[in-house]
Design a protein around this motif. Structure first.
Motif, PDB file in Angstrom:
ATOM      1  N   MET A 135       0.792  -1.248   0.000  1.00 27.11           N
ATOM      2  CA  MET A 135       0.000   0.000   0.000  1.00 27.11           C
ATOM      3  C   MET A 135       0.813   1.280   0.000  1.00 27.11           C
ATOM      4  SD  MET A 135      -3.359  -1.055   2.165  1.00 27.11           S
ATOM      5  CE  MET A 135      -3.821   0.639   2.439  1.00 27.11           C
ATOM      6  N   THR A 136       2.134   1.177   0.129  1.00 27.94           N
ATOM      7  CA  THR A 136       2.958   2.380  -0.056  1.00 27.94           C
ATOM      8  C   THR A 136       3.882   2.220  -1.273  1.00 27.94           C
ATOM      9  OG1 THR A 136       4.521   1.516   1.571  1.00 27.94           O
ATOM     10  CG2 THR A 136       2.927   3.146   2.357  1.00 27.94           C
ATOM     11  N   SER A 137       3.544   1.309  -2.157  1.00 28.68           N
ATOM     12  CA  SER A 137       4.346   1.173  -3.384  1.00 28.68           C
ATOM     13  C   SER A 137       4.060   2.367  -4.289  1.00 28.68           C
ATOM     14  CB  SER A 137       3.993  -0.126  -4.110  1.00 28.68           C
ATOM     15  OG  SER A 137       2.664  -0.060  -4.571  1.00 28.68           O
ATOM     16  N   THR A 138       4.921   2.579  -5.259  1.00 29.22           N
ATOM     17  CA  THR A 138       4.719   3.734  -6.149  1.00 29.22           C
ATOM     18  C   THR A 138       3.421   3.581  -6.940  1.00 29.22           C
ATOM     19  OG1 THR A 138       6.163   2.703  -7.778  1.00 29.22           O
ATOM     20  CG2 THR A 138       7.154   4.332  -6.320  1.00 29.22           C
ATOM     21  N   ARG A 139       2.994   2.338  -7.156  1.00 32.12           N
ATOM     22  CA  ARG A 139       1.705   2.145  -7.843  1.00 32.12           C
ATOM     23  C   ARG A 139       0.579   2.814  -7.044  1.00 32.12           C
ATOM     24  NH1 ARG A 139      -2.154  -2.911  -7.261  1.00 32.12           N
ATOM     25  NH2 ARG A 139      -3.792  -2.248  -8.677  1.00 32.12           N
ATOM     26  N   PHE A 164       7.914  -0.902   6.999  1.00 35.21           N
ATOM     27  CA  PHE A 164       8.457   0.388   7.425  1.00 35.21           C
ATOM     28  C   PHE A 164       9.736   0.714   6.648  1.00 35.21           C
ATOM     29  CE2 PHE A 164      10.910   3.011  10.507  1.00 35.21           C
ATOM     30  CZ  PHE A 164      10.049   4.085  10.572  1.00 35.21           C
ATOM     31  N   THR A 165      10.625  -0.259   6.547  1.00 33.97           N
ATOM     32  CA  THR A 165      11.898  -0.033   5.847  1.00 33.97           C
ATOM     33  C   THR A 165      11.636   0.272   4.377  1.00 33.97           C
ATOM     34  OG1 THR A 165      12.928  -1.597   7.348  1.00 33.97           O
ATOM     35  CG2 THR A 165      14.179  -1.058   5.374  1.00 33.97           C
ATOM     36  N   TYR A 166      10.724  -0.486   3.783  1.00 32.96           N
ATOM     37  CA  TYR A 166      10.384  -0.258   2.378  1.00 32.96           C
ATOM     38  C   TYR A 166       9.828   1.162   2.194  1.00 32.96           C
ATOM     39  CZ  TYR A 166       7.773  -0.007  -1.889  1.00 32.96           C
ATOM     40  OH  TYR A 166       7.293   0.447  -3.083  1.00 32.96           O
ATOM     41  N   THR A 167       8.897   1.553   3.067  1.00 36.14           N
ATOM     42  CA  THR A 167       8.240   2.863   2.916  1.00 36.14           C
ATOM     43  C   THR A 167       9.253   3.999   3.090  1.00 36.14           C
ATOM     44  OG1 THR A 167       6.196   1.900   3.736  1.00 36.14           O
ATOM     45  CG2 THR A 167       6.319   4.299   3.745  1.00 36.14           C
ATOM     46  N   CYS A 168      10.132   3.870   4.087  1.00 34.87           N
ATOM     47  CA  CYS A 168      11.157   4.909   4.284  1.00 34.87           C
ATOM     48  C   CYS A 168      12.036   4.995   3.034  1.00 34.87           C
ATOM     49  CB  CYS A 168      12.019   4.593   5.509  1.00 34.87           C
ATOM     50  SG  CYS A 168      11.103   4.746   7.050  1.00 34.87           S
ATOM     51  N   ALA A 169      12.353   3.860   2.433  1.00 31.69           N
ATOM     52  CA  ALA A 169      13.191   3.863   1.226  1.00 31.69           C
ATOM     53  C   ALA A 169      12.443   4.500   0.051  1.00 31.69           C
ATOM     54  CB  ALA A 169      13.620   2.439   0.885  1.00 31.69           C
ATOM     55  N   MET A 170      11.162   4.194  -0.071  1.00 35.19           N
ATOM     56  CA  MET A 170      10.353   4.766  -1.154  1.00 35.19           C
ATOM     57  C   MET A 170      10.273   6.296  -0.992  1.00 35.19           C
ATOM     58  SD  MET A 170       7.301   6.179  -2.052  1.00 35.19           S
ATOM     59  CE  MET A 170       6.365   6.005  -0.532  1.00 35.19           C
TER      60      MET A 170
END
Ligand SMILES: C[S@@+](CC[C@H](N)C(=O)[O-])C[C@H]1O[C@@H](n2cnc3c(N)ncnc32)[C@H](O)[C@@H]1O
Length: 251
Positions: A135-139, A164-170
């Motif tokens: 749900m926080t992917s660029t899509r 969390f790590t993915y979202t912070c990176a995005m």
């Protein structure tokens, strides 16, 4: 299907603040309140805050009580869960709450550009194997941009280190301004009234001793979004946890 669930569905049909629009209904009838939630439903010009994947709607109802000067809409596809928040907001006479039963992917059918000022994403499935479902992917960010105001804000509260790590990176990859961030909400500083609201899933994860993470960031309208290229260690408790113990009691 259980009797209880059927009864909840029947109530939901009657509630004046619940809008149920699966894709088939949308195709058939469309949604005539798009761009007009405030004019036709809330009857004011207050900012609209959306909770996506709201489950039982703890944030929708909790925030509505804290901020009567804002309007709140909880969105989920699971009607029996949503019934809890829908019932509570009705019982408590909250006039700044609505619920929308539909798929998040259909958001732009329901809201026009700039109609929403904030989005809360509370304890989503991190979708560790499917970036497009995250749900926080660029899509999804591209979708959120299409309904958020220029100074729109996104809040993510999660148990998942992966999410969390993915979202912070995005957020970093796309230069989104971070307003607040913590990887240990309850042990770093006392949670305030807003962050102290606890959802059903949050309570389950807290009971297991997991730390809760939170990030709040701005989401300006952008043409180009870049997926972060990052290897993230998967949460080791998901394979046995979420699908079994939580779903059995979470419905
Ligand atoms: C893990 S639960 C969290 C529920 C609640 N936010 C909480 O913290 O207790 C995820 C919720 O997101 C909803 N959901 C997942 N994907 C969705 C989608 N594409 N459209 C609408 N709802 C979705 C599910 O039905 C579920 O209620």
């Amino acid at each position: 299907m259980g009797k209880n669930k059927l009864a909840k569905f029947a109530y939901m049909e009657e509630y004046p603040h619940v809008f149920q629009y699966p894709y088939a209904v949308l195709q058939d009838k469309g949604f005539d309140m798009k761009g007009k939630w405030n004019e036709l439903f809330f009857g004011n010009n207050n900012p609209i805050v959306l909770e996506l994947g709201c489950g039982k709607g703890e944030y929708t109802v909790g925030l509505a009580k804290l901020f009567p000067e804002k309007n709140f809409i909880g969105l989920d596809i699971k009607g029996a869960r949503m019934w809890t928040g829908a019932r509570q907001s009705l019982d408590e006479g909250l006039s700044n709450v609505a619920f929308l039963r539909t798929h998040i992917e259909l958001l732009t059918y329901f809201f026009r550009q700039g109609e929403v000022s904030e989005i809360w994403i509370t304890f989503p499935d991190p979708q560790m194997n499917k970036v497009n479902k995250r749900m926080t992917s660029t899509r999804f960010m591209k979708l959120y941009c299409q309904i958020l105001s220029d100074d729109g804000i996104i809040h993510l509260k999660t148990d998942s280190n992966f999410m969390f790590t993915y979202t912070c990176a995005m957020v970093k990859e796309n230069d989104l301004p971070v307003l607040f961030e913590t990887d240990d909400l309850y042990h770093s500083e006392p949670a305030d009234d807003i962050l102290g609201i606890q959802t059903f899933y949050e309570q389950q994860w807290l009971a297991r001793g997991l730390n809760i993470k939170y990030i709040k960031f701005e989401c300006p309208d952008k043409d180009n979004w870049t997926e972060p290229e990052i290897e993230i260690e998967k949460d080791d408790y998901r394979s046995f946890g979420r699908s079994n113990s939580l779903n059995q009691s979470g419905k």
